[in-house]
Scaffold this motif. Structure first.
Motif, PDB file in Angstrom:
ATOM      1  N   ASP A  68       4.650   5.037  -2.490  1.00  0.00           N
ATOM      2  CA  ASP A  68       5.161   5.712  -3.654  1.00  0.00           C
ATOM      3  C   ASP A  68       6.377   5.877  -3.954  1.00  0.00           C
ATOM      4  O   ASP A  68       7.132   5.498  -5.060  1.00  0.00           O
ATOM      5  CB  ASP A  68       4.343   6.936  -4.254  1.00  0.00           C
ATOM      6  N   ASN A  69       7.175   6.632  -2.670  1.00  0.00           N
ATOM      7  CA  ASN A  69       8.596   6.683  -2.673  1.00  0.00           C
ATOM      8  C   ASN A  69       9.683   5.441  -3.118  1.00  0.00           C
ATOM      9  O   ASN A  69      10.597   5.618  -3.756  1.00  0.00           O
ATOM     10  CB  ASN A  69       8.990   7.290  -1.669  1.00  0.00           C
TER      11      ASN A  69
ATOM     12  N   GLY B  59      -2.227   5.305  -2.118  1.00  0.00           N
ATOM     13  CA  GLY B  59      -1.086   5.789  -2.901  1.00  0.00           C
ATOM     14  C   GLY B  59      -1.683   6.346  -4.110  1.00  0.00           C
ATOM     15  O   GLY B  59      -2.845   6.585  -4.535  1.00  0.00           O
ATOM     16  N   SER B  60      -0.554   6.901  -5.191  1.00  0.00           N
ATOM     17  CA  SER B  60      -1.087   7.676  -6.314  1.00  0.00           C
ATOM     18  C   SER B  60      -1.628   6.863  -7.448  1.00  0.00           C
ATOM     19  O   SER B  60      -2.152   7.481  -7.981  1.00  0.00           O
ATOM     20  CB  SER B  60       0.307   8.097  -6.729  1.00  0.00           C
TER      21      SER B  60
ATOM     22  N   GLY C 133       0.881  -1.079   0.071  1.00  0.00           N
ATOM     23  CA  GLY C 133       0.001  -0.353  -0.068  1.00  0.00           C
ATOM     24  C   GLY C 133       0.829   1.429  -0.092  1.00  0.00           C
ATOM     25  O   GLY C 133       2.131   1.293   0.398  1.00  0.00           O
ATOM     26  N   CYS C 134       0.284   2.340  -0.496  1.00  0.00           N
ATOM     27  CA  CYS C 134       0.788   3.713  -0.495  1.00  0.00           C
ATOM     28  C   CYS C 134       2.316   3.424  -1.076  1.00  0.00           C
ATOM     29  O   CYS C 134       2.705   3.024  -2.248  1.00  0.00           O
ATOM     30  CB  CYS C 134       1.072   4.187   1.004  1.00  0.00           C
TER      31      CYS C 134
ATOM     32  N   ARG D  84       0.113   5.134  -9.455  1.00  0.00           N
ATOM     33  CA  ARG D  84       1.124   5.196 -10.409  1.00  0.00           C
ATOM     34  C   ARG D  84       1.917   3.386 -10.231  1.00  0.00           C
ATOM     35  O   ARG D  84       2.002   2.915 -11.345  1.00  0.00           O
ATOM     36  CB  ARG D  84       2.439   5.958 -10.345  1.00  0.00           C
TER      37      ARG D  84
END
Lengths: 715, 715
Positions: free
Chosen positions: A403-404, A431-432, A400-401, A434
């Motif tokens: 993105d970094n 998250g985004s 999850g989340c 992407r």
């Protein structure tokens, strides 16, 4: 110039439609944004490699391309005509295509049967034109087609307004709704679901859903078929296509409206087709392995996983999660869809434990802990173990989340994905978005919610582990002649209803065991018959003119001895006379042993699927459960057994409270026999009910205690 | 400087936690990306309006703010301490907060009971510190909290890594999972779902989910509570909070894992709490109006519609669609969730027809046709009619793609949305997603699939039309003293099992009608009792030392006349002696009339929810359906009736095959009485089963034919 056959073979014509190398657009407009301008625009824009042949009675050029006054002015092969003319002009255009040797056409115009009145006449004329010309037609009243691999887009759907490129792939999508189909096609593309074909079927005056499914099943670039259905005609043809798909390992996933009354009404109000009765549809497609889902989201979830081509060898899921919470939810969702998240054995747990942090859990669901984010190698190591674990049929990774650090995680996922051929999904919540898109681009199915992933995995397992399709073999001891004779006698008397005795003879001719019985005309004769049958008997009013005989006191049970039988017969015959029937008889029937489990089995003729067989638990449970299963006839005993065991109340067939298990094999045999009766006599038999079919303990068989048949009305 | 009370009231402490105006961060790091640096970073970044008070033993400045060596060095009120110290240091930090008068603290450290060993000791010490200091504590082992309206983010969740701003709103989200909760919080923000609070509960050594839910229900900025639950302790407290929420018209929507065995195992393996038995949880929360959904997607779908604050006056949906296909699917999905799409009456159909194209359908589902795209005024006109239509309780508009003309459509939707206070949703399938985001920004719930919208509308209708909560009134004719006396006699003999006669006396003391019966020690006495009782009787072995009496032949039914009774009693007593029980007696019981419908009713003590009552259809249906309902005790007859009517087999209570409707009222009364018994005697009674409870025709009452009770073991 190559010579065209005036009437190409249907397979060739379907092939021309699905894989066109040259497309004539009749009525092509020079304005790309107009409906009749869109096909040329799309063909150009998406880079159709074949010939784009605009036909326009008034222009020499259309959207920069050479235009022709008529199809006759075009040289060379034309595989497909996209006819963007009015309803009034369409039939003649089809005739012109036929003369020119064009094997297939798409008709965009609306204004046919769906609007009534003049439209109905136009549709009749169109049918005539199709019959004369031999052109195979998609539509009318359809938005056309997309064949992605050919970059062929003879369509005016608005689902292509966006500037995105086509995502090509092995998924065909067939929709009976134009607008909604377009939305779903578009949503599929957004999910990076690669499409081979998108087809909107319209009024189906010629090419039906069934035939198109069949064509797609046989198309090499298609591995999965999605269908949005409102009403199917020619149900058997659809099932034939399903059989072909089943054998070629190509799943068909369908959304079908009409489950509710309002849904069926809505489907009817806007298409010219009729929604078949939903329970029959549901039973028939499930019998033939078509997967049914409840809406486009579920369909596209499934498409993602099926487009990988991977199959599950079993139902055991290994779940690896950055969060214990997600893992727990995945386990629950999996269980709800028949997927097992089993704890690993201790040795493998030790191996997994070495790959993850000490405060994680190696049991399955495996909790990788949040340390994963700081140390993505945990994911790589644990996936390696999961891929090697022999008891893992499928893998789900829950993230999850993040993105970094998504790139490193995706790299590890991709590497593991490629190292196995087992089904493998990712759930990436929040998250985004992407990372999800990137994973889908890599061909890895990715969801936002464990429940979605579980649903898709469940369908994949169901399909991977699907039972063989029915190949029913006619049972022994079937006397079709005798059965026909029963029907003929009733016909000869101008009747369409058989009485209980005749109905019993009918099913007995198909080898169904029935309770011994004989009719009698007088109380004395009844007593004599009873003595002959032996044991306690029932006396039932026998007249095809009186329904619901038990409601008026026309059924007496458990009669022992001549006096009791005589008295009961006398009573019953008096009741018949009072009901205005002077020539009634009684049926004297040997009582069945108590303790049986009651089933009902019925057959009927469905307008879409033809003869079908229905079964459910009988007695009071019919009312309690409203629980039945339908299959198209004939079924083999294996299929019949599956129907019985999928009933909600099927536990009653097992050992219950000291009562031994029931003879399910005998019930299955009876259902199979009745289904053959339905299939053989479909031309004459409208309906038959066996109620109850009494099911004894294993080895004791099944006994039809009452039966009632109706013939098709004479016209 | 204001004077702090050393032990502020709990309400005040919870208020300080949920609405802090000053936050001390103990162990705050100067590095914003470190876990212990994040809270200060978030508080600064999102613009916390109150005082940010970093406490760091070694630094004067933390992330540019004045830092303090200890909380004692800080002047003025401190509402909340975020303790980012190790597990070893946390308890003392809580004590320091208590001395400083800080009412609430959040403990981020892990390493407590969830890791076992030393962690268990640390958790005990922490509990002691909490008790001594009076500080109310969230955690430990939690990621903290977000209070959006205060821009207060004492948390180190990674769900804030993205640069997005907080979307504020009326939705509180409480999660027992840290990581997964963060993902879902993030997904909610992406859907523009406005959040008032996000809380991760951790080990719940002090503040439990139940208490936090209660606090959120009483918080003015919260209108809806979402919860991700793994295991609840203090079930009654949660139900009290649910009652408060119910009265304040604030829905609680819960995802709860543990439905499957694997899910429960996963939940247990990573938190210190215990998953309660799922059926009890499910029954209890449904009794108190908590809505349960299957995953985060469903939860967020529901959150969208509930965040509007709108309620449905009924279940009638008007559906307007650009595509007949979407309308048909909506109708099906709606029906699956108890929402009706009824055809409008003819007059209103004429009004609608005037607003839409002639080839549309004005019936409902209304088909606006694809012309809508070219002429958005169709949407405006038709919505005006739908808003005026008195038989419309909710409105759904179904669109798709159409990014190019989305602005005009959105304008029409927004205008109509604001002109009504009825629930109103949009389904926008396909397209870029920008229209969906825009609609959500406008506060209009928007989905991609009709099935999602229908599910959310179904929950909204369920909540809007929810029945009043139970307020059970003690039934008349309850003799608690007599019941206690039965238990005391068994206790005095050192027994925990009551025999059938005692069990019958127990329930009779609570006014439950039981079959007339009396024990007898000899065959002659049995015959005398039988004569006294009159009619046919049953003779049953009576010994608390023999279970399963019917399995060893200890039950004889339908005995008529003194000889038969004497013989049966003799037999039964002999069987008991052979089983090694010399002092057995028999129970002589008057046979009940046949033809009743069998129920089972049981009560037991649940570790989470306390005394509960369970009911289901008895006899063979128990096995066939595995169908029962649970409620916490006591229930009133209305609630008990609801349990019965929600059974899958509840049709059996109506008229079935000429058998008159059953006396459901009497069954409900019996269930209510047994639930009072369970509630009153929970300290003594472990378990009680009435099987069967025989349910006669309406007016004939219910009769307990057999009962068996177990007391709680003595320690």
């Amino acid at each position: 110039m190559q010579q065209h056959a005036a009437h190409p073979r249907t397979d060739d014509a379907l092939n021309s439609l699905l894989h066109p190398r040259s497309i004539a657009i009749l009525g092509a407009s020079d304005t790309p944004t107009k409906l009749s301008g869109r096909p040329v625009d799309y063909l150009k824009r998406f880079g159709f490699a074949g010939r784009i042949l605009p036909v326009n009675a008034k222009r020499d050029q259309v959207q920069g391309l050479t235009a022709y006054r008529s199809v006759d002015d075009i040289d060379g092969d034309i595989d497909l005509a996209m006819i963007m003319l009015s309803a009034e002009q369409s039939a003649d255009a089809v005739r012109a295509c036929g003369r020119r040797g064009i094997p297939a056409a798409i008709l965009g115009a609306s204004g046919f049967a769906e609007v009534g009145g003049r439209g109905v006449e136009l549709q009749e004329d169109l049918k005539a034109a199709i019959a004369e010309s031999g052109v195979r037609v998609l539509g009318p009243n359809c938005l056309g087609m997309i064949a992605s691999h050919e970059r062929a887009l003879p369509t005016f759907t608005s689902a292509l307004d966006e500037d995105a490129d086509l995502v090509e792939g092995p998924i065909a999508f067939l929709s009976q709704s134009g607008a909604f189909g377009g939305f779903v096609f578009n949503a599929a593309q957004n999910l990076r679901i690669g499409i081979s074909h998108y087809l909107n079927t319209g009024n189906e005056v010629d090419l039906s859903v069934a035939e198109l499914v069949d064509g797609l099943v046989r198309s090499d670039d298609t591995e999965v078929i999605l269908a949005y259905l409102e009403g199917v005609t020619g149900g058997r043809r659809l099932l034939d296509a399903a059989r072909e798909a089943h054998e070629r390992d190509k799943p068909i996933i369908a959304v079908k409206v009409g489950r509710s009354e309002a849904g069926a009404r809505a489907a009817q109000s806007h298409t010219a087709s009729l929604a078949g009765e939903d329970a029959v549809f549901d039973g028939a497609i499930s019998q033939y392995g078509i997967l049914r889902v409840d809406g486009p989201e579920s369909m596209l979830e499934a498409a993602q996983i099926f487009s990988t081509g991977r199959r599950a060898a079993g139902r055991r899921l290994t779940s690896l999660s950055v969060s214990g919470g997600a893992g727990a939810l995945m386990a629950d969702s999996a269980a709800a869809h028949g997927i097992e998240v089993r704890a690993w054995d201790e040795e493998w747990q030790r191996t997994m434990a070495a790959a993850i942090p000490v405060y994680g859990s190696p049991r399955n669901p495996v909790d990788l802990t949040g340390s994963l984010i700081a140390e993505p190698d945990i994911l790589r190591r644990s996936l390696k173990v999961a891929v090697e674990h022999p008891g893992t049929d499928m893998i789900a990774v829950l993230l999850g989340c993040a993105d970094n650090c998504a790139d490193t995680l995706i790299e590890a996922l991709d590497e593991a994905y490629r190292s196995t051929d087992r089904p493998f999904v990712v759930v990436w919540t929040g998250g985004s978005g992407r990372p999800r898109t990137r994973l889908r681009e890599l061909g890895i199915p990715c969801y936002t919610d464990p429940a979605q992933a579980a649903r898709a995995l469940g369908l994949l397992a169901d399909f991977s582990l699907r039972p063989a399709l029915p190949a029913p073999v006619r049972p022994a001891d079937v006397d079709t002649e005798a059965a026909r004779a029963v029907l003929s006698r009733a016909r000869a008397e101008g009747r369409t209803q058989l009485d209980e005795y005749e109905s019993t003879q009918l099913i007995a001719a198909y080898g169904v065991r029935t309770a011994a019985s004989r009719p009698a005309t007088t109380p004395d004769e009844a007593a004599a018959v009873a003595e002959e049958l032996g044991g306690p008997v029932a006396v039932k009013l026998l007249s095809e003119r009186i329904g619901h005989k038990s409601d008026i006191g026309g059924v007496r049970l458990g009669l022992d001895g001549a006096d009791a039988v005589r008295e009961a017969a006398d009573d019953v015959l008096r009741i018949a006379r009072e009901a205005g029937v002077d020539d009634a008889r009684v049926l004297v029937q040997r009582m069945a042993d108590g303790g049986g489990t009651e089933l009902i089995v019925g057959v009927k003729n469905d307008p879409v699927f033809g003869p079908v067989v229905v079964t459910g638990l009988g007695g009071i449970l019919v009312e309690a459960l409203a629980d039945s299963r339908v299959a198209v006839a004939p079924v083999d005993p294996v299929g019949a057994r599956r129907m019985l065991l999928s009933l909600r109340g099927s536990r009653l067939f097992g050992e219950v409270r000291g009562k031994p298990a029931r003879d399910v094999e005998a019930a299955a045999d009876t259902i199979a026999r009745l289904s053959w009766l339905a299939a053989d006599l479909a031309d004459e038999l409208a309906e038959l009910d066996v109620n109850p079919l009494l099911l004894g303990a294993a080895g004791e068989g099944a006994l039809a205690v009452d039966a009632l048949a109706h013939l098709t009305p004479l016209n």
